[in-house]
Scaffold this motif. Structure first.
Motif, PDB file in Angstrom:
ATOM      1  N   GLN A   1       0.718   4.201  -2.423  1.00 31.70           N
ATOM      2  CA  GLN A   1       0.699   6.210  -2.702  1.00 31.70           C
ATOM      3  C   GLN A   1       2.215   6.265  -3.121  1.00 31.70           C
ATOM      4  O   GLN A   1       1.530   7.187  -3.847  1.00 31.70           O
TER       5      GLN A   1
ATOM      6  N   GLU B   1       0.500  -1.062   0.479  1.00 27.07           N
ATOM      7  CA  GLU B   1      -0.034   0.334   0.286  1.00 27.07           C
ATOM      8  C   GLU B   1       0.413   1.687  -0.303  1.00 27.07           C
ATOM      9  O   GLU B   1       0.857   2.319  -0.951  1.00 27.07           O
TER      10      GLU B   1
ATOM     11  N   ASP C   1       1.748   8.931  -5.618  1.00 24.71           N
ATOM     12  CA  ASP C   1       2.182  10.438  -5.679  1.00 24.71           C
ATOM     13  C   ASP C   1       3.080  11.212  -6.627  1.00 24.71           C
ATOM     14  O   ASP C   1       3.292  11.953  -6.867  1.00 24.71           O
TER      15      ASP C   1
END
Length: 168
Positions: free
Chosen positions: A28, A24, A32
């Protein structure tokens, strides 16, 4: 370590394993980076940047043969004479003959003067007698006027001792 205890407590509370949490976090980070226009591992490089090739002046066209390219490089840098003199050093036996080459060697070339070292005074004398022929032969190899003079040095010996062994 209080930070590690908090993270294990929150992982246990959510029921996810360490591998799932790592996946995860990686997802992420990728998301980004995509928003910023970069990819992970690429540093600050932008995705849409193009490489611009700058051609050096005088370059381009068809490839050249190696020998031609080397001659042009030597001429452009002013290394022609130095390369020719290096060829004489490398082909000394072919220029002076195997007998003379066995007892002499070119040592230094500067300002038209070739310094040759001999391994005995006898060979140094022989080379001095042949110096005009040697200058002519070297200029045939290197081009007229390249070698103006040949300087012959014999073996270097220490200072002679004075005393009982000296012949008077």
């Amino acid at each position: 370590m209080p930070g590690s205890a908090d993270s294990t407590d929150s992982a246990a509370a959510s029921g996810k394993s360490g591998i799932e949490l790592a996946r995860e976090a990686l997802a992420q980070a990728k998301a980004d980076a995509l928003k910023r226009g970069t990819l992970p591992g690429q540093g600050n490089k932008r995705k849409n940047t193009k490489l611009i090739r700058v051609r050096e002046p005088g370059r381009g066209g068809d490839p050249k043969q190696f020998g031609t390219a080397i001659r042009e490089l030597l001429a452009s840098r002013g290394w022609e004479q130095r390369a020719a003199v290096g060829g004489v050093f490398g082909n000394w036996a072919g220029i002076v003959g195997p007998d003379l080459a066995e007892h002499t060697r070119p040592d230094h070339f500067e300002d038209g003067v070739l310094t040759i070292a001999a391994d005995s005074t006898t060979w140094a004398t022989q080379l001095r007698l042949l110096s005009s022929t040697l200058v002519r032969r070297l200029n045939e190899e290197l081009g007229h006027g390249t070698v103006r003079r040949v300087k012959v040095v014999g073996p270097s010996t220490g200072p002679r001792r004075t005393g009982a062994w000296r012949v008077r």
